[in-house]
Enzyme design. Structure first.
Site, PDB file in Angstrom:
ATOM      1  CG  ASN A   1      -4.754   4.154   0.622  1.00 31.07           C
ATOM      2  OD1 ASN A   1      -4.047   3.641  -0.228  1.00 31.07           O
ATOM      3  ND2 ASN A   1      -4.537   4.004   1.914  1.00 31.07           N
TER       4      ASN A   1
ATOM      5  CB  CYS B   1      -3.779  -1.445   4.777  1.00 22.25           C
ATOM      6  SG  CYS B   1      -2.936  -1.500   6.386  1.00 22.25           S
TER       7      CYS B   1
ATOM      8  CE  LYS C   1      -6.973   1.380   4.125  1.00 22.49           C
ATOM      9  NZ  LYS C   1      -5.663   1.770   4.694  1.00 22.49           N
TER      10      LYS C   1
ATOM     11  CG  ASN D   1       2.219   1.441   4.583  1.00 23.41           C
ATOM     12  OD1 ASN D   1       3.376   1.813   4.549  1.00 23.41           O
ATOM     13  ND2 ASN D   1       1.491   1.288   3.486  1.00 23.41           N
TER      14      ASN D   1
ATOM     15  CD  GLU E   1      -5.117   4.844   5.958  1.00 23.35           C
ATOM     16  OE1 GLU E   1      -5.700   4.530   4.923  1.00 23.35           O
ATOM     17  OE2 GLU E   1      -4.551   4.020   6.704  1.00 23.35           O
TER      18      GLU E   1
ATOM     19  CD  GLU F   1      -2.236   1.264   2.983  1.00 26.51           C
ATOM     20  OE1 GLU F   1      -1.494   0.975   3.941  1.00 26.51           O
ATOM     21  OE2 GLU F   1      -3.432   1.584   3.125  1.00 26.51           O
TER      22      GLU F   1
HETATM   23  N1  CDT Z   1      -2.765   1.490   6.636  1.00 25.30           N
HETATM   24  C1  CDT Z   1      -3.656   0.893   7.462  1.00 25.30           C
HETATM   25  O1  CDT Z   1      -4.813   0.732   7.123  1.00 25.30           O
HETATM   26  N2  CDT Z   1      -3.203   0.553   8.684  1.00 25.30           N
HETATM   27  C2  CDT Z   1      -4.052   0.037   9.710  1.00 25.30           C
HETATM   28  C3  CDT Z   1      -3.628   0.563  11.016  1.00 25.30           C
HETATM   29  C4  CDT Z   1      -4.728   0.497  11.998  1.00 25.30           C
HETATM   30  S1  CDT Z   1      -4.373   1.295  13.485  1.00 25.30           S
HETATM   31  C5  CDT Z   1      -5.118   2.829  13.270  1.00 25.30           C
HETATM   32  C6  CDT Z   1      -4.112  -1.493   9.752  1.00 25.30           C
HETATM   33  O2  CDT Z   1      -5.206  -2.028   9.916  1.00 25.30           O
HETATM   34  O3  CDT Z   1      -3.079  -2.148   9.661  1.00 25.30           O
END
Ligand code: CDT
Length: 311
Positions: free
Chosen positions: A109, A171, A126, A196, A145, A49
């Site tokens: 995204n 993600c 996303k 990420n 985000e 991502e």
């Molecule tokens: N990039 C992304 O969606 N990361 C989320 C972090 C969640 S914590 C706010 C994940 O689910 O890995």
């Protein structure tokens, strides 16, 4: 009786991309990993991502600044073109996540699937955007985000290329059963995704090991319960002091991890994935047409007053 149907499926995990790294440098790394993957029999390479930049939603800034620094107004563009050229030269398809700015000025995204001729054949924006939109000055970093992106407007669709039906997500989507089920109901065979995931949860004091456990359990449970392959690519390691989990993985429809990265750096894993393996599950224990009972899921929820109908 099912006939074996294999796809060379690779995940190209990325180590950190720092604020000072240019798109040219990043694309060189992607091209290098694509060559590595091809050498190991890959036909499809899954990148992370927001692969072209650092995970910028961790920084508070105005939208205009984020747009200028981190978003792509066209795909491909001059800086990313070498990756498309290499895909065509090698005859390898790929999945790539990036920040998209549409001609109308909407920010998403986004992820694309590019076929082995270098043509974009699928796009996803996303849907499950984690984090917040307000500034949290007391948090160790932000997760913006909800400030920088709109909720995706393309749904969870599937795309046929290379003799395989692909679904894709990004993600946080990977943690939601609906994500996979919507694509499995369209007969997806493999779901590809990039992520990420910060090692530190800014919302509660989550033990660090759980960040990896919940990541893997989400991939494994959903692969099995939908009879699909899942290929997940991390951007990981410490980006300017902000650490993110690795553990990129390829999971079979059995729910088993068949390949997993060892490092938090650029690293390619690749398997010969038999797409027919999922058919055993889809024809028997998870034969949706035969055994699934959405009308009863609705009744149960309505009778107990537990909330909205689910499906
Ligand atoms: N990039 C992304 O969606 N990361 C989320 C972090 C969640 S914590 C706010 C994940 O689910 O890995």
């Amino acid at each position: 009786m099912t006939t074996k149907r294999t796809l060379g499926l690779a995940v190209a995990q990325m180590g950190p991309v720092h604020l000072s790294d240019t798109r040219e440098t990043v694309v060189r790394r992607l091209v290098e990993m694509m060559r590595d993957a091809k050498g190991r029999g890959a036909e499809m390479v899954v990148f992370p991502e927001l692969a072209l930049t650092t995970f910028f939603p961790r920084y508070w800034m105005e939208e205009a600044e984020a747009e200028a620094r981190f978003f792509e107004a066209a795909m491909p563009n001059a800086q990313v073109q070498p990756l498309f050229d290499e895909a065509k030269k090698l005859g390898v398809g790929f999945y790539l996540g990036y920040a998209e700015r549409t001609p109308e000025g909407t920010r998403y995204n986004t992820a694309i699937i590019v076929d082995r001729a270098g043509a974009i054949v699928g796009k996803y924006r996303k849907i499950h955007l984690p984090g917040h939109s307000d500034h949290k000055p007391d948090a160790p970093f932000q997760h913006l985000e909800k400030k920088f992106f709109e909720v995706g407007d393309l749904g969870f669709r599937v795309f046929d290329t290379m003799g395989t039906r692909f679904g894709m997500c990004l993600c946080n989507d990977r943690r939601w059963p609906e994500t996979y089920r919507v694509m499995a109901l369209q007969s997806a065979e493999v779901v590809v995704l990039g992520y990420n995931t910060p090692s530190l949860n800014i919302h509660w004091n989550e033990p660090v090991h759980l960040r990896t456990t919940t990541h893997l359990v989400s991939l494994q449970a959903n692969a099995y319960q939908n009879g699909i392959w899942v290929a997940a690519a991390a951007k990981c390691g410490s980006e300017d002091g902000h650490h993110m989990i690795g553990s990129s993985a390829i999971v079979a429809p059995t729910g088993e991890i068949v390949a997993r990265t060892l490092t938090e750096e650029d690293e390619v894993i690749c398997v010969k994935a038999d797409m027919s393996l999922g058919e055993h599950f889809r024809q028997h224990v998870f034969n949706f047409a035969k055994h699934r009972r959405p009308e009863h899921y609705r009744l149960i929820v309505e009778r107990t007053g537990a909330g909205e109908p689910l499906v």
